[in-house]
Write an enzyme that holds these catalytic residues in place. Structure first.
Site, PDB file in Angstrom:
ATOM      1  N   HIS A 108      29.686  -8.872 -18.501  1.00  0.00           N
ATOM      2  CA  HIS A 108      28.621  -9.424 -19.304  1.00  0.00           C
ATOM      3  C   HIS A 108      27.132  -9.800 -18.566  1.00  0.00           C
ATOM      4  O   HIS A 108      26.090  -9.439 -18.835  1.00  0.00           O
ATOM      5  CB  HIS A 108      28.673 -10.165 -20.438  1.00  0.00           C
ATOM      6  CG  HIS A 108      30.135  -9.850 -21.249  1.00  0.00           C
ATOM      7  ND1 HIS A 108      30.539 -10.749 -21.932  1.00  0.00           N
ATOM      8  CD2 HIS A 108      30.838  -8.730 -21.291  1.00  0.00           C
ATOM      9  CE1 HIS A 108      31.576 -10.264 -22.777  1.00  0.00           C
ATOM     10  NE2 HIS A 108      31.702  -8.912 -22.362  1.00  0.00           N
TER      11      HIS A 108
ATOM     12  N   HIS B 144      35.901  34.030  21.159  1.00  0.00           N
ATOM     13  CA  HIS B 144      36.090  32.699  20.609  1.00  0.00           C
ATOM     14  C   HIS B 144      36.882  32.318  19.515  1.00  0.00           C
ATOM     15  O   HIS B 144      36.637  32.652  18.251  1.00  0.00           O
ATOM     16  CB  HIS B 144      34.795  31.982  20.216  1.00  0.00           C
ATOM     17  CG  HIS B 144      34.708  30.410  20.393  1.00  0.00           C
ATOM     18  ND1 HIS B 144      34.672  29.688  19.467  1.00  0.00           N
ATOM     19  CD2 HIS B 144      34.824  29.560  21.660  1.00  0.00           C
ATOM     20  CE1 HIS B 144      34.645  28.278  19.890  1.00  0.00           C
ATOM     21  NE2 HIS B 144      34.742  28.444  21.369  1.00  0.00           N
TER      22      HIS B 144
ATOM     23  N   HIS C 110      37.502  -1.501 -19.210  1.00  0.00           N
ATOM     24  CA  HIS C 110      37.281  -1.886 -17.818  1.00  0.00           C
ATOM     25  C   HIS C 110      38.131  -0.918 -16.586  1.00  0.00           C
ATOM     26  O   HIS C 110      37.456  -0.506 -15.592  1.00  0.00           O
ATOM     27  CB  HIS C 110      37.510  -3.290 -17.565  1.00  0.00           C
ATOM     28  CG  HIS C 110      36.913  -4.352 -18.421  1.00  0.00           C
ATOM     29  ND1 HIS C 110      35.516  -4.331 -18.376  1.00  0.00           N
ATOM     30  CD2 HIS C 110      37.306  -4.966 -19.396  1.00  0.00           C
ATOM     31  CE1 HIS C 110      35.029  -4.930 -19.414  1.00  0.00           C
ATOM     32  NE2 HIS C 110      36.088  -5.672 -19.891  1.00  0.00           N
TER      33      HIS C 110
END
Length: 463
Positions: A78, A366, A287
């Site tokens: 909050h 290569h 949350h």
């Protein structure tokens, strides 16, 4: 708001923690640019400081708790929502306990004194996380889904559905921050009556009472149980209203629960550490979901920050120099000319481009069957790009060459393979003196940095 902000003066407030029941004193103090929001436990030895950062979250059970080295601050959502809703970037919050006071269960008790203290603009520019592509978090078990979408501004939409005949389906919207203080901050937390009884039985919410939460009775409750609850809360009696909530308070908005969930989302995602430009759509947020989603945002933000200087390439744009123009300035020819064109050049920087095909000379031997551009040739391409910049800075660029003197901090991070388009960005890190130039080179393929290095070269007049 493009500049960072802090409060003009310090202030304090006191309250009781929802879960601990302990009285806590908070002192809000201005903080310098780049400080961010931090909490300091002045009741503990060495007065440890905890950054308000999603990577510091240690618990999301019914509230958000941050911590470091065993020191925690709980129920931060909050307060953080109020700080974020008022667009405050830098703040130090001192507290003499481990939990932020619940006060009336909303963010208004923080918003009001923050506004009274005054908010002052600082000189440093505010950094944003810009949502460039959809970012989605989904929890199949709970049905929570939170999505970030590109949007020119900031918007949050919260949608809730608890399968409750009383609460029903609700949604709330916040567009920008202008209405936060009046439309979102006053909305209080809510709890179902059966959850409240369970929490009491487990000796939790010691600081809770019937004035700092909306209590929803979504089923018939015998008056005997209500009287027992009232006694626990120090009330003579409580009743269930026609709206299905306890008669200890009235709703401020018909969708106050959905607005409070939005309030929580704003607080939890502020743990990203920077404001967001984007649209957030939160379905059944909580949350745990909020924090998991914010971790995804953090990952995307860190990648965006790392690629902040990434050049943009549009093949339809006319190049600064094409291959023929490059060869007029530089002596390099096939197979050692490693730049096809220059797509950008400004004061102190240049961007060269190389389109790689399987026909490149170096691919033939290569790693046959697993072709990779040699790292030393990436360094050479950087040098050629940087050389074009410094040569064009001479009165007459023809007849000069640049030679390597030193390579430092070379890192090869991703393979460069046939089919890749490589952008080589070179930036001067110091003024050119006595023909010596120091440059920082970064090579990009798409959204990836493939190599980087610090180069020193000398400009020499060709014999």
């Amino acid at each position: 708001m493009m500049n960072q902000r802090t409060i003009a003066k310090s202030f304090s407030l006191k309250g009781v923690g929802l879960h601990s029941g302990a009285e806590v004193k908070l002192t809000f103090k201005p903080a310098p640019e780049g400080h961010g929001v931090k909490f300091q436990r002045i009741d503990l030895e060495n007065q440890p400081v905890i950054n308000a950062d999603v990577n510091r979250v240690v618990n999301t059970d019914r509230s958000t708790t941050i911590g470091s080295d065993g020191v925690t601050v709980s129920t931060v959502e909050h307060l953080l929502s109020a700080v974020s809703g008022l667009q405050i970037d830098n703040l130090l919050v001192e507290l003499d306990g481990g939990e932020i006071p619940i006060l009336d269960g909303s963010a208004s008790p923080f918003v009001t004194p923050l506004l009274k203290a005054g908010i002052t603009e600082q000189d440093a520019k505010r950094e944003f996380f810009i949502v460039e592509e959809p970012i989605t978090y989904r929890d199949e078990e709970t049905g929570s889904e939170i999505v970030a979408l590109p949007y020119d501004g900031f918007e949050v939409v919260s949608m809730i559905d608890f399968d409750s005949p009383v609460l029903g389906q609700q949604y709330a919207t916040l567009r920008g921050y202008e209405d936060y203080a009046e439309e979102i901050a006053p909305c209080r937390t809510f709890v179902f009556l059966h959850e409240l009884e369970l929490l009491f039985e487990h000796n939790l919410i010691k600081g809770g009472d019937l004035t700092n939460a909306i209590v929803i009775a979504d089923r018939i409750v015998p008056q005997e149980r209500l009287d027992k609850l009232a006694k626990r809360m120090g009330k003579e009696t409580v009743e269930v209203t026609k709206a299905g909530i306890l008669n200890t308070l009235d709703l401020k908005f018909h969708n106050e629960p959905a607005r409070h969930k939005l309030l929580d989302v704003v607080g939890d995602i502020s743990l990203l550490g920077v404001p967001i430009r984007g649209r957030i759509l939160a379905t059944k947020p909580g949350h745990g979901a909020n924090i998991a989603f914010t971790k995804l945002l953090k990952k995307a933000y860190m990648e965006q920050r790392r690629l902040k200087g990434r050049p943009r390439y549009n093949p339809n744009d006319t190049p600064v120099f094409n291959t023929e123009q490059i060869q007029e300035i530089m002596p390099h020819r096939y197979p050692m000319l490693l730049i096809d064109k220059i797509i950008e050049m400004g004061e102190g920087h240049i961007v060269g481009l190389k389109n790689l095909t399987i026909n490149e000379e170096f691919f033939q031997g290569h790693f046959p069957g697993n072709h990779v551009m040699p790292g030393v040739l990436q360094m050479e391409a950087m040098a050629q790009t940087g050389g074009l910049l410094v040569l064009t800075m001479q009165e007459d660029p023809i007849g000069w060459d640049t030679y390597f003197l030193k390579i430092d901090n070379a890192k090869f991070k991703n393979f460069v393979v046939p089919g890749d388009t490589v952008l080589f960005k070179m930036e001067l890190v110091a003024p050119i003196r006595r023909g010596l130039c120091q440059m920082r080179g970064t090579a990009y393929v798409g959204n990836k940095i493939v190599s980087e290095a610090d180069l020193v070269a000398q400009i020499v007049k060709r014999p």
